[in-house]
Design an enzyme around this catalytic site. Structure first.
Site, PDB file in Angstrom:
ATOM      1  N   GLY A 116       0.783  -1.223   0.000  1.00 49.53           N
ATOM      2  CA  GLY A 116       0.000   0.000   0.000  1.00 49.53           C
ATOM      3  C   GLY A 116       0.817   1.276   0.000  1.00 49.53           C
ATOM      4  N   ASP A 243      -7.102  -0.885 -17.125  1.00 54.55           N
ATOM      5  CA  ASP A 243      -7.252  -0.202 -15.837  1.00 54.55           C
ATOM      6  C   ASP A 243      -6.417   1.073 -15.774  1.00 54.55           C
ATOM      7  OD1 ASP A 243      -5.322  -2.589 -15.694  1.00 54.55           O
ATOM      8  OD2 ASP A 243      -4.589  -1.310 -14.079  1.00 54.55           O
ATOM      9  N   ASN A 244      -5.621   1.340 -16.819  1.00 57.49           N
ATOM     10  CA  ASN A 244      -4.856   2.583 -16.894  1.00 57.49           C
ATOM     11  C   ASN A 244      -5.396   3.517 -17.973  1.00 57.49           C
ATOM     12  OD1 ASN A 244      -3.107   1.784 -14.863  1.00 57.49           O
ATOM     13  ND2 ASN A 244      -1.623   0.905 -16.270  1.00 57.49           N
TER      14      ASN A 244
END
Length: 471
Positions: A116, A243-244
């Site tokens: 993360g 997803d980009n």
């Protein structure tokens, strides 16, 4: 002033993501911020510090990790999402909503095996990359600020950690629609379609089918124009997964990107891209591939005939826009002409054959065509091309040609070796290189004579720096 957030996306419901409390950085310090962008958003320095370090978020901010899916290198990943970022919310400014998004603030439900976190290296690359695109007037997300931390983050090795505060009109990706389509969540997908149509197209009709078609048309037109701009300026994204891909056609998710040095049509800027799927000269085709994936995800709401008609416009829009951009770069009329088309193709072939620096050549051609000839190895072929170029431009006054070309052929681009120098100096606590590079990237068509060295092509040892997705 305290940022007054709206949470229109998060209010769509729990199917669209998860509320996540960002993990504040240890010993967080604001490293740098975009003062012009901050002023446009009406944010003062204390607000920027609080937001970027996640140390004192306003009460009306409800950080939300978005869920989405995506085709990565051609293979479908059914659930991805913001694995190291959160959408803080939307700020209203100039009658428009702007998303504020933090990257690197700890794990979310979509982190999978990730930590993360973000590293300073990748955060600086996105900060520089988005500033470069903004200066070149190419649609892009923008980076507002970077904060650093004393925590170390492991990638290929232990590196300094950081957080990036990103601003965009839209964080909706093609992969958002894929997620709901493959999960067979038609009600939620309709909800997303209508939300996007209202927000990005000002369509207030509840007719989901009309809205879906309008969104596909917008994505097709804007993606075609965006990739035409990339190809004309010499920009390789490096990881064009669905997803980009931004729904509204912005340059999105800066990772292993590169601006071309030598003109190599097949240049692969991502060393993880073993098959060259995202090579520079394949970006136009990949754009259409990704739009087909988006169209398939919307196929419950759009008739196949309408999908075909909409996608059929992509190639025409892209080629037309690219041709106009390239003619402007050459100082010629953008009216379609067989002679001009041949002139362009001959030049690109010559630049590729001689591995000529793309940006430096066009900038030199803008001022002194004879000097541009010195940048070519094959002098005979170069001289023959230059004579044809002069014939094609003979009817255009020299001053007009020069002015037109200097306005579109940048002197400065974000070369990878320059980005690496900034990363290294910033790691050592020296921000002077960062400030210098940002100053020329903000106005890349100007001369900046005191910073001429930042316009120089790299030495051979500094070409083809390996850049990975983790960058």
């Amino acid at each position: 002033m305290t940022a007054q957030f709206e949470t229109t996306f998060a209010n769509l419901g729990s199917s669209f993501g998860s509320y996540v409390a960002p993990t504040a950085l240890k010993d967080a310090q604001l490293l740098h911020y975009n003062s012009a962008l901050a002023a446009n958003l009406g944010l003062d320095l204390p607000s920027i510090k609080a937001l970027t370090t996640a140390s004192d978020l306003p009460a009306n901010c409800k950080p939300f990790a978005m869920v989405y899916a995506g085709h990565q290198f051609g293979g479908y990943s059914p659930q991805m999402g913001d694995g190291r970022g959160v959408l803080l919310g939307e700020l209203g400014c100039n009658q428009q909503l702007w998303d504020l998004h933090l990257k690197g603030v700890g794990k979310t439900p979509y982190s999978r095996f990730g930590d993360g976190r973000a590293v300073l290296r990748s955060s600086l690359r996105e900060y520089l990359g988005s500033n470069a695109m903004q200066g070149l007037q190419i649609p892009t997300t923008q980076a507002l600020a970077i904060a650093t931390t004393s925590e170390q983050v492991r990638r290929e090795s232990l590196e300094p950690g950081a957080v990036l505060l990103r601003v965009s009109q839209c964080h909706i990706r093609f992969g958002h629609f894929e997620y709901f389509y493959y999960q067979n969540m038609q009600e939620e997908q309709a909800q997303l379609i209508n939300y996007c149509a209202q927000r990005y197209l000002n369509l207030n009709t509840p007719n989901t089918r009309d809205n879906a078609l309008a969104l596909l048309d917008m994505a097709t037109q804007n993606t075609a124009k965006l990739i035409a701009q990339w190809q004309a300026i010499g920009f390789a994204h490096g990881v064009l997964n669905t997803d980009n891909m931004s729904l509204i056609g912005e340059t999105f998710d800066f990772g292993p990107f590169a601006f071309l040095d030598d003109f190599e049509p097949g240049h692969i800027c991502n060393h993880s891209d073993d098959q060259g799927r995202y090579a520079f000269d394949r970006q136009a085709n990949i754009g259409l591939w990704n739009l087909n994936a988006l169209a398939h995800a919307l196929s419950n709401f759009i008739d196949i005939a309408d999908i075909k008609n909409t996608l059929a416009a992509y190639e025409k829009v892209l080629s037309s826009h690219y041709y106009q951009l390239m003619m402007t770069k050459l100082g010629l009329s953008s009216t379609l002409s067989e002679d001009n088309q041949q002139l362009l193709q001959q030049l690109l072939k010559l630049l590729a054959q001689d591995r000529t620096d793309y940006t430096y050549f066009f900038r030199t051609l803008s001022r002194a065509p004879d000097n541009a000839l010195d940048l070519l190895i094959d002098r005979a072929a170069g001289q023959a091309w230059l004579e044809k170029y002069r014939a094609c431009s003979a009817h255009i006054p020299e001053s007009q040609r020069t002015t037109q070309m200097l306005a579109v052929n940048p002197k400065y681009i974000l070369r990878n070796y320059l980005a690496q120098q900034v990363i290294e100096s910033t790691n050592n606590g020296d921000l002077s290189r960062l400030d210098q590079l940002l100053s020329v990237l903000a106005s890349p068509f100007e001369e900046h004579p005191a910073l001429d060295h930042l316009a120089q092509p790299p030495a051979d040892k500094d070409k083809h720096l390996a850049v990975s997705c983790s960058s």
